[in-house]
Scaffold this motif. Structure first.
Motif, PDB file in Angstrom:
ATOM      1  N   LEU A  37     104.000  -1.193  35.436  1.00  0.00           N
ATOM      2  CA  LEU A  37     103.290  -2.309  36.092  1.00  0.00           C
ATOM      3  C   LEU A  37     102.878  -3.361  35.054  1.00  0.00           C
ATOM      4  O   LEU A  37     102.964  -4.563  35.301  1.00  0.00           O
ATOM      5  CB  LEU A  37     102.046  -1.800  36.830  1.00  0.00           C
ATOM      6  N   PHE A 103     101.601   4.071  51.747  1.00  0.00           N
ATOM      7  CA  PHE A 103     100.653   2.960  51.670  1.00  0.00           C
ATOM      8  C   PHE A 103     101.171   1.811  50.794  1.00  0.00           C
ATOM      9  O   PHE A 103     100.738   0.672  50.941  1.00  0.00           O
ATOM     10  CB  PHE A 103      99.268   3.448  51.227  1.00  0.00           C
ATOM     11  N   ALA A 107     101.249  -1.880  52.091  1.00  0.00           N
ATOM     12  CA  ALA A 107     100.718  -2.971  51.260  1.00  0.00           C
ATOM     13  C   ALA A 107     101.729  -4.102  51.144  1.00  0.00           C
ATOM     14  O   ALA A 107     101.365  -5.283  51.199  1.00  0.00           O
ATOM     15  CB  ALA A 107     100.362  -2.446  49.869  1.00  0.00           C
ATOM     16  N   PHE A 110     101.868  -5.971  54.429  1.00  0.00           N
ATOM     17  CA  PHE A 110     100.609  -6.709  54.571  1.00  0.00           C
ATOM     18  C   PHE A 110     100.613  -7.947  53.671  1.00  0.00           C
ATOM     19  O   PHE A 110     100.140  -9.015  54.060  1.00  0.00           O
ATOM     20  CB  PHE A 110      99.445  -5.784  54.229  1.00  0.00           C
ATOM     21  N   SER A 111     101.167  -7.788  52.456  1.00  0.00           N
ATOM     22  CA  SER A 111     101.240  -8.919  51.526  1.00  0.00           C
ATOM     23  C   SER A 111     102.144 -10.018  52.077  1.00  0.00           C
ATOM     24  O   SER A 111     101.845 -11.211  51.947  1.00  0.00           O
ATOM     25  CB  SER A 111     101.803  -8.470  50.182  1.00  0.00           C
ATOM     26  N   THR A 122      99.136 -14.858  45.523  1.00  0.00           N
ATOM     27  CA  THR A 122      99.990 -14.235  44.495  1.00  0.00           C
ATOM     28  C   THR A 122     101.445 -14.298  44.959  1.00  0.00           C
ATOM     29  O   THR A 122     101.727 -14.298  46.154  1.00  0.00           O
ATOM     30  CB  THR A 122      99.593 -12.763  44.256  1.00  0.00           C
TER      31      THR A 122
ATOM     32  N   PHE B  99      93.862  -7.919  32.330  1.00  0.00           N
ATOM     33  CA  PHE B  99      94.758  -7.150  33.195  1.00  0.00           C
ATOM     34  C   PHE B  99      94.449  -5.654  33.097  1.00  0.00           C
ATOM     35  O   PHE B  99      94.268  -5.116  32.014  1.00  0.00           O
ATOM     36  CB  PHE B  99      96.208  -7.398  32.777  1.00  0.00           C
ATOM     37  N   PRO B 101      96.147  -2.215  34.765  1.00  0.00           N
ATOM     38  CA  PRO B 101      97.156  -1.678  35.688  1.00  0.00           C
ATOM     39  C   PRO B 101      96.574  -0.724  36.717  1.00  0.00           C
ATOM     40  O   PRO B 101      97.045  -0.654  37.849  1.00  0.00           O
ATOM     41  CB  PRO B 101      98.144  -0.963  34.761  1.00  0.00           C
ATOM     42  N   LEU B 104      95.129  -2.802  39.443  1.00  0.00           N
ATOM     43  CA  LEU B 104      96.221  -3.386  40.231  1.00  0.00           C
ATOM     44  C   LEU B 104      96.762  -2.363  41.217  1.00  0.00           C
ATOM     45  O   LEU B 104      96.948  -2.664  42.402  1.00  0.00           O
ATOM     46  CB  LEU B 104      97.338  -3.866  39.285  1.00  0.00           C
ATOM     47  N   GLU B 105      96.968  -1.138  40.719  1.00  0.00           N
ATOM     48  CA  GLU B 105      97.508  -0.063  41.555  1.00  0.00           C
ATOM     49  C   GLU B 105      96.535   0.258  42.697  1.00  0.00           C
ATOM     50  O   GLU B 105      96.935   0.345  43.856  1.00  0.00           O
ATOM     51  CB  GLU B 105      97.712   1.163  40.661  1.00  0.00           C
ATOM     52  N   LEU B 108      96.365  -2.576  45.223  1.00  0.00           N
ATOM     53  CA  LEU B 108      97.572  -2.627  46.051  1.00  0.00           C
ATOM     54  C   LEU B 108      97.510  -1.580  47.163  1.00  0.00           C
ATOM     55  O   LEU B 108      97.819  -1.864  48.319  1.00  0.00           O
ATOM     56  CB  LEU B 108      98.795  -2.369  45.161  1.00  0.00           C
ATOM     57  N   LEU B 109      97.056  -0.369  46.813  1.00  0.00           N
ATOM     58  CA  LEU B 109      97.053   0.717  47.788  1.00  0.00           C
ATOM     59  C   LEU B 109      95.858   0.641  48.742  1.00  0.00           C
ATOM     60  O   LEU B 109      95.973   0.998  49.904  1.00  0.00           O
ATOM     61  CB  LEU B 109      97.039   2.074  47.077  1.00  0.00           C
ATOM     62  N   SER B 111      93.570  -2.237  49.206  1.00  0.00           N
ATOM     63  CA  SER B 111      93.303  -3.491  49.918  1.00  0.00           C
ATOM     64  C   SER B 111      94.586  -4.173  50.347  1.00  0.00           C
ATOM     65  O   SER B 111      94.558  -5.183  51.036  1.00  0.00           O
ATOM     66  CB  SER B 111      92.459  -4.434  49.045  1.00  0.00           C
ATOM     67  N   GLY B 112      95.716  -3.642  49.935  1.00  0.00           N
ATOM     68  CA  GLY B 112      96.992  -4.159  50.432  1.00  0.00           C
ATOM     69  C   GLY B 112      97.500  -5.386  49.730  1.00  0.00           C
ATOM     70  O   GLY B 112      98.492  -5.958  50.129  1.00  0.00           O
ATOM     71  N   HIS B 113      96.846  -5.841  48.676  1.00  0.00           N
ATOM     72  CA  HIS B 113      97.392  -6.982  47.939  1.00  0.00           C
ATOM     73  C   HIS B 113      96.965  -6.919  46.485  1.00  0.00           C
ATOM     74  O   HIS B 113      95.995  -6.243  46.139  1.00  0.00           O
ATOM     75  CB  HIS B 113      96.986  -8.311  48.573  1.00  0.00           C
ATOM     76  N   THR B 114      97.698  -7.628  45.649  1.00  0.00           N
ATOM     77  CA  THR B 114      97.392  -7.618  44.224  1.00  0.00           C
ATOM     78  C   THR B 114      96.293  -8.633  43.929  1.00  0.00           C
ATOM     79  O   THR B 114      96.270  -9.712  44.529  1.00  0.00           O
ATOM     80  CB  THR B 114      98.634  -7.965  43.392  1.00  0.00           C
ATOM     81  N   PRO B 115      95.350  -8.293  43.012  1.00  0.00           N
ATOM     82  CA  PRO B 115      94.287  -9.251  42.702  1.00  0.00           C
ATOM     83  C   PRO B 115      94.847 -10.480  42.000  1.00  0.00           C
ATOM     84  O   PRO B 115      95.838 -10.377  41.290  1.00  0.00           O
ATOM     85  CB  PRO B 115      93.365  -8.455  41.776  1.00  0.00           C
ATOM     86  N   GLU B 116      94.203 -11.614  42.241  1.00  0.00           N
ATOM     87  CA  GLU B 116      94.659 -12.827  41.582  1.00  0.00           C
ATOM     88  C   GLU B 116      94.016 -12.942  40.213  1.00  0.00           C
ATOM     89  O   GLU B 116      92.974 -12.374  39.967  1.00  0.00           O
ATOM     90  CB  GLU B 116      94.338 -14.034  42.467  1.00  0.00           C
ATOM     91  N   SER B 217      89.415 -15.173  50.185  1.00  0.00           N
ATOM     92  CA  SER B 217      89.759 -15.989  51.354  1.00  0.00           C
ATOM     93  C   SER B 217      88.536 -16.080  52.266  1.00  0.00           C
ATOM     94  O   SER B 217      87.616 -15.260  52.186  1.00  0.00           O
ATOM     95  CB  SER B 217      90.949 -15.389  52.098  1.00  0.00           C
ATOM     96  N   SER B 219      88.289 -15.397  55.288  1.00  0.00           N
ATOM     97  CA  SER B 219      88.155 -14.243  56.188  1.00  0.00           C
ATOM     98  C   SER B 219      87.375 -13.106  55.540  1.00  0.00           C
ATOM     99  O   SER B 219      86.929 -12.187  56.215  1.00  0.00           O
ATOM    100  CB  SER B 219      89.539 -13.756  56.617  1.00  0.00           C
TER     101      SER B 219
END
Lengths: 152, 247
Positions: A37, A103, A107, A110-111, A122, B99, B101, B104-105, B108-109, B111-116, B217, B219
């Motif tokens: 990653l 998941f 994800a 969802f993204s 992103t 950063f 990792p 990030l992992e 992703l799992l 909250s469903g998205h990568t942090p900005e 966001s 929301s």
């Protein structure tokens, strides 16, 4: 006369080795995922890579030794493949890998939705690569054990 | 049996070689990373003393030694620009980001998205040494007059000093609790309780940030959240930025 009941549950000798192997497998998988990653996201710095590398240095040799040893034992004594405490470890591994892969796919979808709806900023390509890393590592482990369990 | 094990040995060898490559990359950077860690610690110590000096004297010193500050590092330079401005530069040998990792992992799992990306908090009127930095020279120009004019009685502020290192739009700042938020109306509105209940319009390019300055966001701002509203100009009813302090 009441049925005898086991009061102490112990792992079989190969089951204990599988438990050790499972621990080193998850450590190696986590470290490999973190390292990949980082590389995918263009992060090569000492601070980012030092811990995953330390984890890889210890877990990969331990896992390799235990994996080859248990594999060799299974090949010479096929009945060990059905050892209950060995299967407990491999089934636990499959469940965890399935959850991570499942998941990860959620994800990713969802993204894509979030990107279409303007919620996330992103890059979808980067998110896809991040998801691919998780799927290759954990999906690969799941695929290996799945095939191993289902072959005669 | 050896043949059956060969494919596994090849796979393990590939992972082993990857591990060796990682060890080489890490060891090659170790010396530079140590230098940068020492430089960062020294810069932080100097920043604390420099901030103390400027707060006490309301002017910037001619040099660090004038302020009785030791600078044992050649990677740190201080230059007085005016009586209220100075330039502080740190030269690093490597790039460092925030950063993580693992984060990030998890993100992703869970909250469903990568942090900005977030490069760290900086200030225009107070020296803060960010943990994230690029390779080479990293300079900051500090302007003491950015917070209030020196040698004048400070007047009540209409703008917040805290705005995640971004240019302040110049309007009032209010801390309040969200009563409701309508993101789908045009323009979007936010209703907050602050000595009564008020509804404000949100600017079309409204910025939403968490308390750690991570972009969020609209929301993600929920009823009951504590927020800091920053308006686009003095006495305006249009919100330019929302900082959600409940995250």
């Amino acid at each position: 006369m009441p049925n005898p009941m086991p009061v102490v549950k112990v792992l079989s000798p190969i089951g204990l080795e599988y438990a050790f192997m499972t621990i080193s497998l998850f450590a190696a998988a986590g470290a490999l995922t973190a390292a990949l990653l980082s590389l995918v996201n263009g992060e090569f710095s000492f601070a980012v890579l030092s811990f995953p590398t330390a984890l890889l240095v210890v877990s990969v040799p331990v896992f390799a030794y235990l994996f080859l040893r248990t594999k060799r034992l299974e090949l010479t004594q096929p009945h060990l493949r059905l050892d209950p405490s060995k299967r407990r470890s491999t089934q636990f591994t499959q469940i965890v890998c399935f959850l991570v892969s499942f998941f990860t796919l959620v994800a990713f979808v969802f993204s894509v939705f979030g990107k279409l709806g303007g919620q996330f900023h992103t890059s979808i390509g980067k998110t896809a690569l991040d998801c691919l890393v998780l799927l290759v590592v954990f999906g690969g482990i799941l695929a290996y054990y799945w095939r191993d369990e289902h072959q005669r | 049996m050896q043949q059956a094990l060969t494919k596994y040995k090849i796979g393990l060898l590939v992972i082993g070689l990857f591990t060796v490559a990682m060890v080489v990359v890490v060891l090659a950077q170790a010396s530079a990373a140590k230098h940068d860690t020492d430089t960062y610690k020294t810069a932080n110590t100097i920043a604390d003393k420099l901030n103390g000096y400027t707060l006490d004297h309301e002017t910037v010193p001619r040099s660090l030694s004038d302020a009785n500050i030791d600078n044992p590092s050649t990677a740190i330079t201080y230059t007085k620009l005016t009586d209220t401005q100075y330039k502080f530069c740190i030269t690093y040998k490597t790039t460092s980001t925030n950063f993580d990792p693992g984060m990030l992992e998890g993100s992703l799992l869970l909250s469903g998205h990568t942090p900005e990306g977030f490069d760290g908090y900086t200030s225009q009127d107070y020296l803060v040494v960010p943990t994230a930095h690029k390779k080479g020279s990293n300079c900051q120009t500090i302007n003491l007059a950015a917070s209030f004019p020196l040698n004048e009685t400070p007047t009540p502020q209409t703008t917040s000093d805290f705005y995640c290192g971004q240019p302040h739009p110049g309007g009032n700042t209010d801390d309040a609790t969200v009563t409701s938020i309508s993101a789908n109306t045009n323009p979007a509105t936010i209703t907050v309780s602050l000595a009564g209940t008020s509804t404000y319009q949100l600017a079309s390019d409204v910025k939403v940030l968490t308390v750690s300055c991570t972009p969020a966001s609209l929301s993600e701002v929920l009823t009951g959240d504590s927020v800091r509203l920053i308006f686009d100009k003095p006495n305006s009813k249009t919100v330019a930025a929302v900082i959600d302090t409940s995250f």
